[in-house]
Design a protein around this motif. Structure first.
Motif, short mmCIF file in Angstrom:
data_model
loop_
_atom_site.label_atom_id
_atom_site.label_comp_id
_atom_site.label_asym_id
_atom_site.label_seq_id
_atom_site.Cartn_x
_atom_site.Cartn_y
_atom_site.Cartn_z
N TYR A 16 0.83 -1.21 0.00
CA TYR A 16 0.00 0.00 0.00
C TYR A 16 0.86 1.25 0.00
O TYR A 16 0.35 2.36 -0.09
N ASP A 17 2.17 1.10 0.10
CA ASP A 17 3.08 2.24 0.11
C ASP A 17 3.23 2.77 -1.32
O ASP A 17 3.81 2.10 -2.17
N THR A 18 2.69 3.94 -1.57
CA THR A 18 2.76 4.55 -2.89
C THR A 18 3.71 5.74 -2.91
O THR A 18 3.63 6.59 -3.80
N GLY A 19 4.60 5.80 -1.94
CA GLY A 19 5.57 6.90 -1.91
C GLY A 19 4.87 8.22 -1.69
O GLY A 19 4.08 8.37 -0.76
N ASP A 20 5.13 9.18 -2.56
CA ASP A 20 4.55 10.52 -2.45
C ASP A 20 3.17 10.63 -3.10
O ASP A 20 2.60 11.71 -3.15
N ILE A 21 2.64 9.55 -3.61
CA ILE A 21 1.34 9.58 -4.29
C ILE A 21 0.26 9.25 -3.27
O ILE A 21 0.26 8.18 -2.67
N TYR A 22 -0.67 10.18 -3.09
CA TYR A 22 -1.78 9.96 -2.16
C TYR A 22 -3.06 9.85 -2.97
O TYR A 22 -3.42 10.77 -3.70
N ARG A 70 6.18 -3.18 -6.72
CA ARG A 70 6.12 -2.38 -5.50
C ARG A 70 6.84 -1.07 -5.83
O ARG A 70 7.90 -1.09 -6.45
N ILE A 71 6.26 0.04 -5.44
CA ILE A 71 6.87 1.34 -5.72
C ILE A 71 8.05 1.54 -4.79
O ILE A 71 7.94 1.38 -3.58
N LYS A 72 9.17 1.92 -5.39
CA LYS A 72 10.40 2.13 -4.62
C LYS A 72 10.67 3.61 -4.40
O LYS A 72 10.96 4.03 -3.29
N ASN A 73 10.58 4.39 -5.46
CA ASN A 73 10.89 5.82 -5.38
C ASN A 73 10.11 6.56 -6.47
O ASN A 73 10.20 6.19 -7.64
N VAL A 74 9.36 7.59 -6.09
CA VAL A 74 8.56 8.36 -7.04
C VAL A 74 9.35 9.58 -7.49
O VAL A 74 9.79 10.37 -6.66
N SER A 75 9.52 9.73 -8.81
CA SER A 75 10.23 10.90 -9.36
C SER A 75 9.27 12.07 -9.57
O SER A 75 9.59 13.20 -9.24
N GLU A 76 8.11 11.75 -10.16
CA GLU A 76 7.11 12.79 -10.42
C GLU A 76 5.74 12.15 -10.55
O GLU A 76 5.62 10.96 -10.85
N HIS A 77 4.71 12.96 -10.31
CA HIS A 77 3.33 12.48 -10.47
C HIS A 77 2.39 13.67 -10.57
O HIS A 77 2.69 14.76 -10.10
N HIS A 78 1.25 13.44 -11.20
CA HIS A 78 0.20 14.45 -11.30
C HIS A 78 -1.15 13.77 -11.49
O HIS A 78 -1.23 12.65 -12.01
#
Length: 190
Positions: free
Chosen positions: A72-78, A106-114
């Motif tokens: 459930y860990d999506t890094g910086d994505i909420y 599994r998400i390790k590190n988020v670079s960017e998202h929108h």
């Protein structure tokens, strides 16, 4: 005689020691252990992500399938329920273990998202059409009837969430229950 025995024993000890130091050890083959989890990393992966029920799905840009995240860990994505984002992130793919993972992300590190809208996801063709009678599928499927668009998500085994206008309208245990609720029961392809 005693001196010869000691001398011969000493020579043999030196010779055996010399042989053992020059002997190279061959690499041991990798052994597959059934319960072991293997990890592979992929970097800068572009994907669309959304949540439904207790599951989170990604679809790689250019990919064909929705994949359920193993965490459930999506890094910086909420994410809220049935909310979409487009992202670039590093992924770790898990294979093996008691759960039987096979390249499960599994998400390790988020670079960017929108944020992106459900309408944009549909317009870009990222969600396939629902096939009546199909009991299992990954991620989301679209069903259109009478000018309305429904999205059916199999979020877990025996859990189908149905959305209309991005709002959850029901959770069902089987595809047959979904089809009855949508009024398409009996239209399955033979």
């Amino acid at each position: 005689m005693k001196k010869i025995t000691v001398f011969v024993t000493l020579l043999m000890a030196i010779a055996l020691t010399a042989c053992s130091k020059t002997k190279t050890k061959e690499p041991e083959p990798e052994i597959y252990v059934e319960d072991q989890i293997y990890y592979d990393d992929e970097y800068d992966v572009n994907f669309v992500i959304f949540g439904s029920g207790y599951s989170i799905f990604i679809k790689r840009i250019g990919g064909t399938e929705w994949e359920m995240l193993v965490s459930y860990d999506t890094g910086d994505i909420y994410l809220n329920e049935f909310e979409f984002e487009e992202a670039t992130a590093d992924l770790t793919l898990l294979t093996g273990g008691e759960a039987g993972y096979y390249k499960s992300p599994r998400i390790k590190n988020v670079s960017e998202h929108h944020s992106i809208s459900f309408a944009e996801v549909v317009e870009r063709g990222l969600i396939e059409d629902y096939e009546p009678g199909r009991e299992y599928f990954d991620g989301a499927r679209l069903y259109e009837a009478d000018g309305q668009t429904f999205c059916i998500v199999q979020s877990r085994y025996n859990e189908f969430n149905v959305y209309k206008d991005c709002e959850l309208i029901g959770t069902y245990k089987t595809a047959a229950e979904v089809e009855t609720a949508l009024g398409i029961a009996g239209q399955s392809e033979e």
